[in-house]
Design an enzyme around this catalytic site. Structure first.
Site, short mmCIF file in Angstrom:
data_model
loop_
_atom_site.label_atom_id
_atom_site.label_comp_id
_atom_site.label_asym_id
_atom_site.label_seq_id
_atom_site.Cartn_x
_atom_site.Cartn_y
_atom_site.Cartn_z
N ARG A 84 0.64 -0.96 0.17
CA ARG A 84 0.24 -0.12 -0.18
C ARG A 84 1.20 1.56 0.32
O ARG A 84 1.35 1.54 0.58
CB ARG A 84 -0.45 -0.02 1.78
CG ARG A 84 -2.15 0.66 0.86
CD ARG A 84 -2.88 0.52 2.21
NE ARG A 84 -3.90 1.93 2.84
CZ ARG A 84 -3.58 2.57 3.48
NH1 ARG A 84 -2.52 2.81 4.36
NH2 ARG A 84 -4.19 3.92 3.33
N ASP A 102 -3.73 -13.54 9.57
CA ASP A 102 -2.73 -12.53 9.02
C ASP A 102 -2.40 -13.99 8.53
O ASP A 102 -1.15 -15.05 8.98
CB ASP A 102 -1.81 -12.08 9.66
CG ASP A 102 -0.62 -11.81 8.39
OD1 ASP A 102 -0.49 -11.80 8.03
OD2 ASP A 102 -0.78 -10.17 8.35
N ASP A 128 1.75 -14.03 8.78
CA ASP A 128 2.35 -14.40 9.85
C ASP A 128 2.35 -15.64 10.54
O ASP A 128 3.12 -16.20 11.13
CB ASP A 128 2.20 -13.40 11.13
CG ASP A 128 1.87 -11.75 10.87
OD1 ASP A 128 3.07 -12.12 9.73
OD2 ASP A 128 1.63 -11.08 11.57
N THR A 155 -0.64 7.59 -1.39
CA THR A 155 -1.96 7.79 -1.81
C THR A 155 -2.97 6.55 -0.91
O THR A 155 -4.53 6.71 -1.89
CB THR A 155 -1.50 7.23 -3.54
OG1 THR A 155 -1.31 5.89 -3.47
CG2 THR A 155 -1.05 7.79 -4.71
N1 URA Z 1 -4.59 -11.33 4.16
C1 URA Z 1 -4.64 -12.19 5.14
O1 URA Z 1 -3.23 -12.70 5.53
N2 URA Z 1 -5.52 -11.97 5.90
C2 URA Z 1 -6.92 -11.66 6.09
O2 URA Z 1 -7.39 -11.44 6.65
C3 URA Z 1 -6.91 -10.90 4.64
C4 URA Z 1 -5.85 -10.14 3.65
#
Ligand code: URA
Length: 243
Positions: A136, A234, A237, A140
Protein backbone atom coordinates in the site's frame (compact mmCIF):
# COMPACT_ATOMS: atom_id res chain seq x y z
CA UNK A 1 -17.16 -16.56 21.26
CA UNK A 2 -18.13 -19.47 19.02
CA UNK A 3 -18.56 -18.38 15.40
CA UNK A 4 -21.62 -19.75 13.64
CA UNK A 5 -20.81 -21.77 10.55
CA UNK A 6 -21.31 -19.45 7.59
CA UNK A 7 -23.01 -20.85 4.50
CA UNK A 8 -20.08 -19.59 2.52
CA UNK A 9 -21.05 -20.41 -1.05
CA UNK A 10 -24.18 -18.31 -0.74
CA UNK A 11 -22.47 -15.18 0.41
CA UNK A 12 -21.72 -13.41 -2.85
CA UNK A 13 -25.22 -13.90 -4.20
CA UNK A 14 -26.75 -12.83 -0.89
CA UNK A 15 -24.74 -9.62 -0.87
CA UNK A 16 -25.51 -8.91 -4.50
CA UNK A 17 -29.25 -9.46 -4.37
CA UNK A 18 -29.77 -8.73 -0.66
CA UNK A 19 -31.22 -12.19 -0.14
CA UNK A 20 -31.70 -13.55 3.35
CA UNK A 21 -29.18 -16.37 3.56
CA UNK A 22 -31.44 -18.47 5.76
CA UNK A 23 -33.96 -18.90 2.95
CA UNK A 24 -31.49 -19.61 0.19
CA UNK A 25 -30.47 -23.24 -0.38
CA UNK A 26 -26.73 -23.67 -0.87
CA UNK A 27 -27.02 -25.30 -4.28
CA UNK A 28 -28.67 -22.15 -5.67
CA UNK A 29 -25.49 -20.14 -5.49
CA UNK A 30 -24.55 -19.18 -9.03
CA UNK A 31 -20.81 -18.70 -8.87
CA UNK A 32 -19.69 -16.13 -11.42
CA UNK A 33 -18.77 -18.19 -14.46
CA UNK A 34 -15.05 -17.60 -13.96
CA UNK A 35 -15.02 -18.60 -10.26
CA UNK A 36 -14.47 -22.16 -9.06
CA UNK A 37 -14.89 -23.09 -5.39
CA UNK A 38 -13.44 -26.46 -4.32
CA UNK A 39 -16.15 -29.00 -3.54
CA UNK A 40 -17.13 -28.69 0.10
CA UNK A 41 -16.04 -32.17 1.19
CA UNK A 42 -15.54 -33.24 4.81
CA UNK A 43 -11.82 -33.27 4.13
CA UNK A 44 -11.71 -29.66 2.89
CA UNK A 45 -13.90 -28.56 5.78
CA UNK A 46 -11.63 -30.25 8.30
CA UNK A 47 -8.45 -28.83 6.76
CA UNK A 48 -9.92 -25.33 6.71
CA UNK A 49 -11.07 -25.70 10.32
CA UNK A 50 -7.51 -26.60 11.36
CA UNK A 51 -5.98 -23.52 9.76
CA UNK A 52 -8.74 -21.19 11.00
CA UNK A 53 -8.28 -22.29 14.60
CA UNK A 54 -6.22 -19.68 16.45
CA UNK A 55 -4.77 -22.40 18.71
CA UNK A 56 -3.23 -24.27 15.75
CA UNK A 57 0.55 -23.95 16.04
CA UNK A 58 2.79 -22.91 13.15
CA UNK A 59 3.92 -26.46 12.28
CA UNK A 60 0.35 -27.67 11.96
CA UNK A 61 -0.72 -24.47 10.19
CA UNK A 62 1.96 -25.10 7.55
CA UNK A 63 1.07 -28.78 7.24
CA UNK A 64 -2.68 -28.27 6.78
CA UNK A 65 -2.29 -25.17 4.59
CA UNK A 66 0.06 -27.14 2.35
CA UNK A 67 -2.55 -29.85 1.98
CA UNK A 68 -5.17 -27.33 0.85
CA UNK A 69 -2.65 -25.65 -1.46
CA UNK A 70 -1.97 -29.01 -3.08
CA UNK A 71 -5.69 -29.52 -3.72
CA UNK A 72 -5.96 -26.00 -5.16
CA UNK A 73 -3.02 -26.53 -7.50
CA UNK A 74 -4.44 -29.87 -8.64
CA UNK A 75 -7.79 -28.16 -9.33
CA UNK A 76 -6.00 -25.35 -11.19
CA UNK A 77 -4.26 -27.91 -13.41
CA UNK A 78 -7.67 -29.42 -14.23
CA UNK A 79 -8.49 -26.17 -16.05
CA UNK A 80 -5.54 -26.27 -18.43
CA UNK A 81 -6.22 -27.39 -21.98
CA UNK A 82 -5.00 -30.73 -23.29
CA UNK A 83 -4.41 -32.20 -26.71
CA UNK A 84 -4.82 -35.76 -27.85
CA UNK A 85 -1.74 -37.87 -27.26
CA UNK A 86 -1.25 -41.52 -28.10
CA UNK A 87 1.31 -43.62 -26.26
CA UNK A 88 2.39 -47.26 -26.45
CA UNK A 89 2.14 -49.16 -23.16
CA UNK A 90 4.60 -51.89 -21.99
CA UNK A 91 2.05 -54.42 -23.28
CA UNK A 92 2.72 -53.03 -26.79
CA UNK A 93 -0.78 -51.62 -27.01
CA UNK A 94 -1.68 -48.10 -28.04
CA UNK A 95 -3.41 -45.86 -25.55
CA UNK A 96 -5.18 -42.78 -26.86
CA UNK A 97 -4.86 -40.24 -24.06
CA UNK A 98 -4.09 -36.57 -23.66
CA UNK A 99 -1.14 -34.37 -22.83
CA UNK A 100 -1.01 -30.82 -21.52
CA UNK A 101 -1.09 -28.16 -24.21
CA UNK A 102 1.17 -25.20 -23.59
CA UNK A 103 3.62 -24.19 -20.89
CA UNK A 104 2.84 -22.92 -17.44
CA UNK A 105 4.52 -20.84 -14.76
CA UNK A 106 3.68 -19.66 -11.27
CA UNK A 107 3.70 -16.08 -9.97
CA UNK A 108 3.44 -15.52 -6.23
CA UNK A 109 2.24 -12.29 -4.67
CA UNK A 110 4.77 -11.72 -1.89
CA UNK A 111 4.97 -12.57 0.93
CA UNK A 112 2.02 -14.84 1.63
CA UNK A 113 1.83 -16.19 -1.94
CA UNK A 114 5.33 -17.61 -1.58
CA UNK A 115 3.83 -20.19 0.77
CA UNK A 116 2.08 -21.68 -2.26
CA UNK A 117 5.19 -22.08 -4.41
CA UNK A 118 6.21 -25.49 -3.06
CA UNK A 119 2.71 -26.89 -3.67
CA UNK A 120 3.05 -25.88 -7.31
CA UNK A 121 6.56 -27.34 -7.53
CA UNK A 122 5.30 -30.61 -6.05
CA UNK A 123 2.83 -30.94 -8.93
CA UNK A 124 4.88 -29.47 -11.78
CA UNK A 125 8.53 -30.42 -11.81
CA UNK A 126 10.98 -27.58 -12.45
CA UNK A 127 8.18 -25.10 -12.97
CA UNK A 128 9.29 -21.48 -13.36
CA UNK A 129 8.06 -19.18 -10.62
CA UNK A 130 8.07 -15.39 -10.68
CA UNK A 131 7.33 -12.99 -7.84
CA UNK A 132 5.46 -9.72 -7.46
CA UNK A 133 5.66 -7.43 -4.43
CA UNK A 134 2.78 -5.03 -3.98
CA UNK A 135 2.29 -2.80 -0.97
CA UNK A 136 0.00 0.00 0.00
CA UNK A 137 1.37 3.40 -0.99
CA UNK A 138 1.29 5.50 2.18
CA UNK A 139 0.55 8.70 0.22
CA UNK A 140 -2.21 7.49 -2.08
CA UNK A 141 -3.41 4.50 0.01
CA UNK A 142 -3.47 2.60 -3.31
CA UNK A 143 -1.68 -0.71 -3.94
CA UNK A 144 1.72 0.03 -5.48
CA UNK A 145 4.08 -2.30 -7.34
CA UNK A 146 7.48 -2.46 -5.62
CA UNK A 147 9.10 -5.44 -7.35
CA UNK A 148 8.38 -7.88 -10.15
CA UNK A 149 10.56 -10.72 -11.37
CA UNK A 150 8.80 -12.73 -14.03
CA UNK A 151 9.89 -15.46 -16.45
CA UNK A 152 11.10 -13.71 -19.65
CA UNK A 153 8.72 -15.67 -21.88
CA UNK A 154 5.73 -15.27 -19.55
CA UNK A 155 3.51 -14.02 -22.40
CA UNK A 156 3.56 -17.50 -23.92
CA UNK A 157 2.61 -19.29 -20.69
CA UNK A 158 -0.43 -20.07 -18.60
CA UNK A 159 0.11 -18.31 -15.27
CA UNK A 160 -0.92 -19.70 -11.91
CA UNK A 161 -1.14 -16.57 -9.77
CA UNK A 162 -0.69 -17.43 -6.10
CA UNK A 163 -2.13 -15.53 -3.13
CA UNK A 164 -3.74 -17.40 -0.23
CA UNK A 165 -6.11 -14.66 0.94
CA UNK A 166 -8.29 -12.60 -1.41
CA UNK A 167 -9.58 -9.72 0.73
CA UNK A 168 -10.39 -6.41 -1.03
CA UNK A 169 -8.85 -7.53 -4.30
CA UNK A 170 -6.58 -4.44 -4.49
CA UNK A 171 -3.27 -6.32 -4.64
CA UNK A 172 -4.72 -8.99 -6.88
CA UNK A 173 -5.95 -6.43 -9.42
CA UNK A 174 -2.54 -4.73 -9.39
CA UNK A 175 -0.77 -8.07 -9.86
CA UNK A 176 -3.07 -8.97 -12.75
CA UNK A 177 -2.35 -5.57 -14.35
CA UNK A 178 1.36 -6.37 -14.11
CA UNK A 179 0.84 -9.75 -15.79
CA UNK A 180 -1.24 -8.21 -18.58
CA UNK A 181 1.35 -5.47 -19.10
CA UNK A 182 3.91 -8.25 -19.65
CA UNK A 183 1.77 -9.69 -22.44
CA UNK A 184 0.01 -12.48 -20.52
CA UNK A 185 -3.45 -13.17 -21.96
CA UNK A 186 -6.18 -12.71 -19.36
CA UNK A 187 -7.76 -16.07 -20.17
CA UNK A 188 -4.40 -17.74 -19.44
CA UNK A 189 -4.42 -16.60 -15.79
CA UNK A 190 -5.54 -18.98 -13.03
CA UNK A 191 -5.73 -17.14 -9.73
CA UNK A 192 -5.54 -19.50 -6.72
CA UNK A 193 -6.67 -18.59 -3.16
CA UNK A 194 -7.36 -20.53 0.02
CA UNK A 195 -9.98 -18.10 1.31
CA UNK A 196 -11.74 -15.39 -0.68
CA UNK A 197 -14.02 -12.59 0.54
CA UNK A 198 -17.04 -11.71 -1.61
CA UNK A 199 -15.72 -8.13 -1.88
CA UNK A 200 -12.48 -9.40 -3.41
CA UNK A 201 -14.24 -11.80 -5.76
CA UNK A 202 -16.55 -9.03 -6.93
CA UNK A 203 -13.71 -6.56 -7.45
CA UNK A 204 -11.56 -9.01 -9.41
CA UNK A 205 -14.29 -10.61 -11.50
CA UNK A 206 -15.96 -7.30 -12.41
CA UNK A 207 -12.68 -6.08 -13.83
CA UNK A 208 -11.52 -9.39 -15.26
CA UNK A 209 -14.11 -11.78 -16.60
CA UNK A 210 -11.78 -13.95 -18.65
CA UNK A 211 -9.35 -15.21 -16.00
CA UNK A 212 -10.25 -18.12 -13.72
CA UNK A 213 -10.41 -17.63 -9.95
CA UNK A 214 -10.08 -20.84 -7.96
CA UNK A 215 -10.66 -20.76 -4.21
CA UNK A 216 -11.01 -23.32 -1.43
CA UNK A 217 -13.79 -21.32 0.19
CA UNK A 218 -15.72 -18.05 0.19
CA UNK A 219 -16.05 -16.33 3.56
CA UNK A 220 -18.53 -13.88 5.02
CA UNK A 221 -16.76 -10.58 4.33
CA UNK A 222 -14.21 -8.14 5.69
CA UNK A 223 -13.84 -6.42 9.04
CA UNK A 224 -12.95 -2.75 9.50
CA UNK A 225 -9.23 -3.58 9.17
CA UNK A 226 -9.92 -5.42 5.90
CA UNK A 227 -9.23 -8.82 7.42
CA UNK A 228 -11.37 -11.63 6.07
CA UNK A 229 -13.99 -12.87 8.54
CA UNK A 230 -14.20 -15.42 9.95
CA UNK A 231 -10.92 -15.93 8.05
CA UNK A 232 -7.76 -17.10 9.75
CA UNK A 233 -5.89 -13.92 10.65
CA UNK A 234 -2.70 -12.94 8.86
CA UNK A 235 -1.72 -15.87 6.66
CA UNK A 236 1.87 -14.71 6.13
CA UNK A 237 2.48 -14.28 9.86
CA UNK A 238 1.00 -17.65 10.70
CA UNK A 239 2.87 -19.49 7.92
CA UNK A 240 6.25 -17.76 8.17
CA UNK A 241 6.77 -16.22 11.58
CA UNK A 242 4.41 -16.98 14.46
CA UNK A 243 5.33 -19.79 16.92
N1 URA B 1 -4.44 -11.17 4.26
C1 URA B 1 -4.41 -12.02 5.30
O1 URA B 1 -3.38 -12.64 5.59
N2 URA B 1 -5.53 -12.20 6.02
C2 URA B 1 -6.68 -11.56 5.76
O2 URA B 1 -7.66 -11.77 6.46
C3 URA B 1 -6.70 -10.66 4.68
C4 URA B 1 -5.57 -10.48 3.94
Amino acid sequence: MAMAKWPRVNTVLALKFKINLKIMPKSDYPLPPNVVCLRETNQIEALLTMIRDKTTNRGDFIFYSDRIIRLLVEEGLNHLPVVEKTVVTPTSNEFKGVGFKGKICGVSIMRAGEAMEQGLRDCCRSVRIGKILIQRDEETAQPKLYYAKLPPDIESRYVLLLDPMLATGGSAIKAIEVLLSHGVKEDKILFLNLIAAPEGIDAVTKKYSQLKLITACIDKGLDEKKYIIPGLGDFGDRYFTLP
